[in-house]
Write an enzyme that holds these catalytic residues in place. Sequence first.
Site, mmCIF file in Angstrom:
data_model
loop_
_atom_site.group_PDB
_atom_site.id
_atom_site.type_symbol
_atom_site.label_atom_id
_atom_site.label_comp_id
_atom_site.label_asym_id
_atom_site.label_seq_id
_atom_site.Cartn_x
_atom_site.Cartn_y
_atom_site.Cartn_z
ATOM 1 N N CYS A 128 -31.256 43.249 31.857
ATOM 2 C CA CYS A 128 -30.825 41.642 32.039
ATOM 3 C C CYS A 128 -29.522 41.652 31.684
ATOM 4 O O CYS A 128 -28.484 40.908 32.288
ATOM 5 C CB CYS A 128 -32.102 40.794 31.346
ATOM 6 S SG CYS A 128 -33.648 41.165 31.416
ATOM 7 N N ASP A 129 -29.145 41.857 30.436
ATOM 8 C CA ASP A 129 -27.987 41.343 29.702
ATOM 9 C C ASP A 129 -26.804 42.454 29.444
ATOM 10 O O ASP A 129 -25.815 42.262 29.189
ATOM 11 C CB ASP A 129 -28.505 40.855 28.278
ATOM 12 C CG ASP A 129 -29.356 39.601 28.255
ATOM 13 O OD1 ASP A 129 -29.257 39.164 29.169
ATOM 14 O OD2 ASP A 129 -30.362 39.545 27.410
ATOM 15 N N CYS A 161 -33.627 42.864 26.145
ATOM 16 C CA CYS A 161 -33.545 43.524 27.657
ATOM 17 C C CYS A 161 -32.229 43.870 28.157
ATOM 18 O O CYS A 161 -31.304 43.103 28.381
ATOM 19 C CB CYS A 161 -33.957 42.147 28.600
ATOM 20 S SG CYS A 161 -34.184 42.963 30.467
#
Length: 315
Positions: free
Chosen positions: A140-141, A137
Amino acid sequence: MPENILDIIIIGGGPSGLTAGIYAARARMNVLLIEKMGCGGQNAITDWIENYPGFPEGISGFELSGKFEEQAKKFGLKIAFEEVKSVSVDADSRIKTLKTAENQYSAYSVIIASGAEYKMLDIPGELDLRGRGVSYCATCDGPFFRGKEVVVVGGGDSAVQEAIYLTRFASKVTIVHRRDRFRATKILSDRALSNNKIQVVWNSTAVKISGKDKVEAISIKNVVSGVESEIACGGVFIFVGHSPNTVPFSGLLKMDDKGYIFTDNDMGTSVPGIFCCGDSRNKLLRQVVTAAGDGATAAFAAQEYVENILGTSYK
Ligand code: NAP
């Protein structure tokens, strides 16, 4: 009529499930949506969506998902956060029973909108270094990789779009793809190929991810020459497609060899009263717009099915 039987249960709170929820709740059906985590599905972790009509400037997947949920709740859709473990039908297929870890629910109709989950590469180091540089992701990261070199594995829309997104943070993004051209659409491919932070390594597969406490390198193999090499990097983002979340329905519904559920034009499955919409059904195009269209059709078809059973149809 027996009590405590819902009209419709929707399984999954991504774009197709929430759209089904908007239509069913607005039609005043007795409907419950069951979602295992948080609403939004894969869409909620998509950086930017620029092909959903009505948003000419584009919109983040997270924001668009929030709007779907807000609209569904406005019409009174109830949402339970539980994981559906199994679905069964009674002898004449009229009543469907769903079991979660906590509860058992019954409904005349079920709409499966369980979506799909990212696939793993299944190579050494992937599992061990997951969350320590291996990610699925980018939204997200991505911010954890500011100033670092990262590798993206895959060549579809997800890989290419997320590689472009990662250039906001990473100093360099190397896409490793197993063929000599992308599967991704031309507009995204052209954007990636003209981005000077992105380098593409064609005809290569990932064979190993290594690092002591966190990712330090990925080993790749050229599928034409057979030569192996290593790319030093701080992160590996894997986008090699999805597989459908349909395990609880195997044995009950007809599916293709990958587990995608077969449906007719009205989203009906092989069991009367069970419908399927969105990414978990066998279809050509998996996008938010097609998920929403599927969800609307599934809800309307489920409504007709229930009204026919209960004898309340206006037809
Ligand atoms: P996808 O289209 O199935 O692409 C998967 C990619 O991973 C392909 O390039 C495939 O290579 C590669 N791959 C598969 N298994 C591999 C393996 N074991 N090792 C190395 N590479 C492997 O999946 P996706 O990109 O996640 O997209 C899923 C759906 O969502 C698609 O319908 C896509 O159009 C849609 N989507 C759309 C957008 C957008 O419109 N902006 C964004 C994201 C996703 P090959 O090409 O050689 O098969």
